[in-house]
Design an enzyme around this catalytic site. Structure first.
Site, PDB file in Angstrom:
ATOM      1  N   MET A  30     -19.335 -57.926 -43.662  1.00 13.04           N
ATOM      2  CA  MET A  30     -20.092 -58.911 -42.887  1.00 13.04           C
ATOM      3  C   MET A  30     -19.592 -60.323 -43.216  1.00 13.04           C
ATOM      4  O   MET A  30     -20.254 -61.307 -42.918  1.00 13.04           O
ATOM      5  CB  MET A  30     -21.588 -58.777 -43.166  1.00 13.04           C
ATOM      6  CG  MET A  30     -22.114 -57.390 -42.777  1.00 13.04           C
ATOM      7  SD  MET A  30     -23.868 -57.337 -42.396  1.00 13.04           S
ATOM      8  CE  MET A  30     -24.578 -57.874 -43.930  1.00 13.04           C
ATOM      9  N   TYR A  32     -17.967 -63.745 -45.333  1.00 12.92           N
ATOM     10  CA  TYR A  32     -18.229 -64.632 -46.462  1.00 12.92           C
ATOM     11  C   TYR A  32     -17.631 -64.006 -47.728  1.00 12.92           C
ATOM     12  O   TYR A  32     -18.321 -63.686 -48.697  1.00 12.92           O
ATOM     13  CB  TYR A  32     -19.722 -64.937 -46.625  1.00 12.92           C
ATOM     14  CG  TYR A  32     -19.912 -66.317 -47.209  1.00 12.92           C
ATOM     15  CD1 TYR A  32     -19.542 -67.455 -46.488  1.00 12.92           C
ATOM     16  CD2 TYR A  32     -20.403 -66.498 -48.493  1.00 12.92           C
ATOM     17  CE1 TYR A  32     -19.665 -68.723 -47.029  1.00 12.92           C
ATOM     18  CE2 TYR A  32     -20.528 -67.756 -49.042  1.00 12.92           C
ATOM     19  CZ  TYR A  32     -20.155 -68.862 -48.307  1.00 12.92           C
ATOM     20  OH  TYR A  32     -20.267 -70.117 -48.854  1.00 12.92           O
ATOM     21  N   PHE A  33     -16.303 -63.857 -47.664  1.00 15.26           N
ATOM     22  CA  PHE A  33     -15.602 -63.051 -48.659  1.00 15.26           C
ATOM     23  C   PHE A  33     -15.683 -63.639 -50.065  1.00 15.26           C
ATOM     24  O   PHE A  33     -15.605 -64.836 -50.278  1.00 15.26           O
ATOM     25  CB  PHE A  33     -14.119 -62.925 -48.270  1.00 15.26           C
ATOM     26  CG  PHE A  33     -13.893 -62.203 -46.966  1.00 15.26           C
ATOM     27  CD1 PHE A  33     -14.793 -61.257 -46.508  1.00 15.26           C
ATOM     28  CD2 PHE A  33     -12.758 -62.470 -46.206  1.00 15.26           C
ATOM     29  CE1 PHE A  33     -14.595 -60.590 -45.316  1.00 15.26           C
ATOM     30  CE2 PHE A  33     -12.550 -61.812 -45.005  1.00 15.26           C
ATOM     31  CZ  PHE A  33     -13.462 -60.871 -44.556  1.00 15.26           C
ATOM     32  N   GLY A  36     -14.930 -59.469 -54.629  1.00 12.92           N
ATOM     33  CA  GLY A  36     -15.217 -58.051 -54.389  1.00 12.92           C
ATOM     34  C   GLY A  36     -14.601 -57.574 -53.079  1.00 12.92           C
ATOM     35  O   GLY A  36     -13.960 -56.512 -53.014  1.00 12.92           O
ATOM     36  N   HIS A  37     -14.780 -58.369 -52.018  1.00 13.54           N
ATOM     37  CA  HIS A  37     -14.189 -57.990 -50.725  1.00 13.54           C
ATOM     38  C   HIS A  37     -12.666 -57.900 -50.840  1.00 13.54           C
ATOM     39  O   HIS A  37     -12.048 -56.999 -50.268  1.00 13.54           O
ATOM     40  CB  HIS A  37     -14.502 -59.051 -49.656  1.00 13.54           C
ATOM     41  CG  HIS A  37     -15.931 -59.136 -49.263  1.00 13.54           C
ATOM     42  ND1 HIS A  37     -16.725 -60.212 -49.575  1.00 13.54           N
ATOM     43  CD2 HIS A  37     -16.720 -58.285 -48.553  1.00 13.54           C
ATOM     44  CE1 HIS A  37     -17.937 -60.032 -49.087  1.00 13.54           C
ATOM     45  NE2 HIS A  37     -17.970 -58.867 -48.465  1.00 13.54           N
ATOM     46  N   GLN A  61     -29.002 -54.077 -38.359  1.00 15.07           N
ATOM     47  CA  GLN A  61     -29.352 -53.590 -39.697  1.00 15.07           C
ATOM     48  C   GLN A  61     -30.260 -54.568 -40.439  1.00 15.07           C
ATOM     49  O   GLN A  61     -30.562 -54.369 -41.606  1.00 15.07           O
ATOM     50  CB  GLN A  61     -28.102 -53.267 -40.512  1.00 15.07           C
ATOM     51  CG  GLN A  61     -27.269 -54.466 -40.945  1.00 15.07           C
ATOM     52  CD  GLN A  61     -25.978 -54.038 -41.641  1.00 15.07           C
ATOM     53  OE1 GLN A  61     -25.066 -53.519 -41.020  1.00 15.07           O
ATOM     54  NE2 GLN A  61     -25.909 -54.250 -42.954  1.00 15.07           N
ATOM     55  N   ASP A 150     -23.506 -51.267 -52.812  1.00 13.39           N
ATOM     56  CA  ASP A 150     -24.400 -50.677 -51.813  1.00 13.39           C
ATOM     57  C   ASP A 150     -24.327 -49.161 -51.967  1.00 13.39           C
ATOM     58  O   ASP A 150     -23.782 -48.446 -51.130  1.00 13.39           O
ATOM     59  CB  ASP A 150     -23.973 -51.129 -50.414  1.00 13.39           C
ATOM     60  CG  ASP A 150     -24.191 -52.603 -50.230  1.00 13.39           C
ATOM     61  OD1 ASP A 150     -25.340 -53.030 -50.169  1.00 13.39           O
ATOM     62  OD2 ASP A 150     -23.185 -53.344 -50.193  1.00 13.39           O
ATOM     63  N   SER A 185     -21.895 -60.835 -54.621  1.00 14.93           N
ATOM     64  CA  SER A 185     -22.569 -60.600 -53.349  1.00 14.93           C
ATOM     65  C   SER A 185     -22.466 -61.880 -52.540  1.00 14.93           C
ATOM     66  O   SER A 185     -22.570 -62.983 -53.105  1.00 14.93           O
ATOM     67  CB  SER A 185     -24.043 -60.282 -53.602  1.00 14.93           C
ATOM     68  OG  SER A 185     -24.792 -60.443 -52.417  1.00 14.93           O
TER      69      SER A 185
HETATM   70  O1  PAF Z   1     -21.934 -53.416 -46.558  1.00 12.07           O
HETATM   71  C1  PAF Z   1     -21.885 -54.178 -45.573  1.00 12.07           C
HETATM   72  O2  PAF Z   1     -21.382 -55.296 -45.655  1.00 12.07           O
HETATM   73  C2  PAF Z   1     -22.459 -53.721 -44.247  1.00 12.07           C
HETATM   74  O3  PAF Z   1     -23.602 -52.959 -44.421  1.00 12.07           O
HETATM   75  C3  PAF Z   1     -21.428 -52.963 -43.375  1.00 12.07           C
HETATM   76  C4  PAF Z   1     -20.988 -51.674 -44.034  1.00 12.07           C
HETATM   77  C5  PAF Z   1     -20.232 -53.862 -43.110  1.00 12.07           C
HETATM   78  C6  PAF Z   1     -22.062 -52.590 -42.025  1.00 12.07           C
HETATM   79  O4  PAF Z   1     -22.495 -53.717 -41.347  1.00 12.07           O
END
Ligand code: PAF
Length: 283
Positions: A30, A32-33, A36-37, A61, A150, A185
């Protein structure tokens, strides 16, 4: 790096790549790296020929009282960071591209979506599963990489892949932490300096539980009491849940074993944070 905004263009890019016999590693995000990303992107690059990163703040979500409207974003910075990781495509569709007028389908999840975050966030995992299904169908990855922070999301995605015979390998990446132990996060940016200090209670709780397990304590009731006391020592923290669960079926344990994960969610001010970890060395 190509930036693709339309679902049709994304699918066409994938068609061309797959004809050449190459494989795709997908990193759903989603945006805003943080570091971790970037680790997820590096792992995807080891696992496949080309990496596609999706950047989409998925409205379905989020609950009505949640932070959809203020979710942090900085597209230019994210694009630069992804390009530096040799990502082939940054797929950043609009909401209207992903959910055009009339969209009405959801993937329904069973028992794995009920406890932990599922209890606090009704409909959240259906929203996650639905967008992940769309991303898998569009990008057709051979491998998809998700962060273990997550943890329930990862368990659910693995289950759906098995249940629906999706031909994609799911790889989990260990939680990436700041030097003082705070799990990275995108939401950490919401924290004031005092709240950030309080948020360290999560990592401290994990370390406490690991030490007590090393010392021979395996009784969940006892461990939970001690963690609650330790968290209560930090100001401004509301506990949503502290659960010791089986890592596969997420059911509660009364005694800690090698399959046990300590999963926690708290609120610090307006920010909701989660963390988790196994309790045995090397488990
Ligand atoms: O973990 C996340 O950032 C989100 O839940 C995902 C998997 C990109 C789905 O929107």
């Amino acid at each position: 790096m190509e930036i693709i905004r339309s679902t049709v263009e994304m699918a066409n890019w994938v068609d061309r790549l797959l004809v050449g016999g190459r494989t795709i590693g997908l990193v759903p995000t989603m945006g805003y790296f943080h570091a971790g990303h970037l680790s997820l992107m590096r792992l995807a690059a080891q696992e496949a020929d080309q990496v596609v990163v999706s950047l989409f703040v998925n409205p379905i979500q989020f609950g009505p009282q949640e932070d959809l409207g203020r979710y942090p974003h900085d597209f230019e910075r994210d694009a630069r960071l992804a390009a530096e990781e040799s990502v082939a495509v940054l797929f950043a569709p609009t909401v209207a591209e992903m959910y055009p007028a009339g969209f009405q389908s959801r993937l329904k999840i069973g028992a794995l979506a009920e406890p932990l975050c599922g209890r606090q966030r009704p409909g959240h995992f259906e929203g996650v599963a639905t967008v992940v299904a769309k991303l898998f169908n569009l990008v057709r990855p051979s491998v998809a990489v998700f962060g273990e922070k997550d943890f329930q999301q990862l368990a659910i995605i693995r289950q759906i892949v098995r249940d629906l015979n999706w031909r994609v390998r799911i790889v989990g990446h260990p939680i990436v932490r700041e030097a003082d132990g705070l799990a990275m996060s995108s939401r950490n940016v919401y924290l004031s300096p005092e709240e950030r200090e309080s948020a360290l209670c999560l990592h401290e709780a994990l370390e406490l539980a690991r030490k007590r397990v090393r010392d021979g304590c395996s009784a969940v009731r006892q461990l939970k009491d001690e963690i609650e006391q330790s968290i209560a020592g930090h100001g401004g923290v509301d506990v949503e849940y502290i659960n010791f669960v089986d890592q596969y079926n997420l059911t509660d344990k009364s005694s800690v074993d090698r399959e046990t994960v300590l999963a926690m969610a708290i609120r610090v001010g307006r920010t909701r944070l989660i963390d988790n970890g196994r309790l045995f060395e090397g488990a």
